[in-house]
Design an enzyme around this catalytic site. Structure first.
Site, PDB file in Angstrom:
ATOM      1  CG  HIS A 123     -54.966  -0.135 -32.940  1.00 21.51           C
ATOM      2  ND1 HIS A 123     -55.018   0.011 -31.580  1.00 21.51           N
ATOM      3  CD2 HIS A 123     -53.640  -0.162 -33.248  1.00 21.51           C
ATOM      4  CE1 HIS A 123     -53.789   0.082 -31.087  1.00 21.51           C
ATOM      5  NE2 HIS A 123     -52.938  -0.028 -32.082  1.00 21.51           N
TER       6      HIS A 123
ATOM      7  CD  GLN B 206     -51.088  -2.581 -35.339  1.00 23.49           C
ATOM      8  OE1 GLN B 206     -51.786  -3.561 -35.086  1.00 23.49           O
ATOM      9  NE2 GLN B 206     -50.545  -1.838 -34.383  1.00 23.49           N
TER      10      GLN B 206
ATOM     11  CG  HIS C 182     -50.651  -7.360 -33.545  1.00 22.02           C
ATOM     12  ND1 HIS C 182     -50.779  -7.913 -32.292  1.00 22.02           N
ATOM     13  CD2 HIS C 182     -50.463  -6.022 -33.348  1.00 22.02           C
ATOM     14  CE1 HIS C 182     -50.679  -6.967 -31.366  1.00 22.02           C
ATOM     15  NE2 HIS C 182     -50.480  -5.813 -31.986  1.00 22.02           N
TER      16      HIS C 182
END
Length: 226
Positions: free
Chosen positions: A60, A112, A116
């Site tokens: 993920h 992502q 992040h």
């Protein structure tokens, strides 16, 4: 203007610069390497996955996180250049697919990275380093949850099983460090959706994942479907 006045102005400007830089930078204490179980992810969405899911835990994301306070997010608005990761895209499509829409892997990776990965400096230097780090963790360092569970004879049979068996199998591969779980209820049955492996801020050793607060979806019951 005298020397004293000049010194005062320089000092004030320097202080303002430091304040701006410090307010726009959020540090982190550790990393979560989060992997999602594809069938459970597809079951959790009102819109079904476009393609049948594989019975695998795939990536993920790799998330810089804090023990207290907010986690850092969106430290850049610069999107990933697909040409910069051209040589590793084949691997990424296998270990880090866009489970919901396999025609748009790059869009998932880009999200992502921006949300992040861009906040992971200095452990993460840039976007290509982010993706290569994940490949190394999942493949070279064998932080592949599906593989870890399979070695412990825990296969994805879609049955209820004690969560402690899953936790112990993961601890055996992470220096006895506690993982993080996320669960969901589907048709009255609680499914295991995600597993997080936690590492220190330099990504050099495992650490215990923090205990989730009351009411969190990361609190799972004693038995889960996997």
């Amino acid at each position: 203007m005298g020397i004293t006045g000049m010194i005062y102005i320089v000092t004030m400007v320097f202080s303002l610069i430091v304040l701006i830089l410090s307010s726009s930078t959020v540090g982190y204490d550790y990393f979560q390497f989060t992997q999602q179980y594809q069938p459970a992810v597809c079951n959790s969405k009102p819109t079904p996955c476009k393609d049948p899911p594989d019975k695998l835990f795939t990536v993920h994301g790799l998330w810089p996180s804090n023990l207290n306070g907010p986690h850092p997010e969106n430290c850049t608005n610069a999107t990933v250049n697909p040409h910069r990761i051209k040589n590793i895209q084949a691997q990424l499509k296998i270990i880090w697919p866009n489970v919901l829409d396999r025609t748009n892997h790059v869009g998932f990776w880009n999200k992502q990275w921006i949300k992040h990965g861009s906040c992971g400096y200095p452990a993460i230097m840039n976007d290509t380093h982010y993706f290569q780090t994940v490949i190394n963790m999942y493949i070279t360092q064998k932080q592949n949850v599906s593989e870890i569970l399979s070695k412990a004879k825990i296969e994805p049979l879609g049955i209820q099983r004690p969560l402690v068996h899953i936790e112990n199998a993961i601890r055996n591969s992470t220096n006895n460090k506690k993982p993080k779980f996320k669960c969901q209820k589907n048709s009255g049955v609680t499914e295991l959706v995600e597993v997080g492996l936690c590492s220190d801020g330099s990504l050099t050793q495992f650490r215990n994942c923090p205990h989730p607060p009351p009411g969190s979806p990361y609190l799972c019951p004693a038995d889960v479907k996997y």
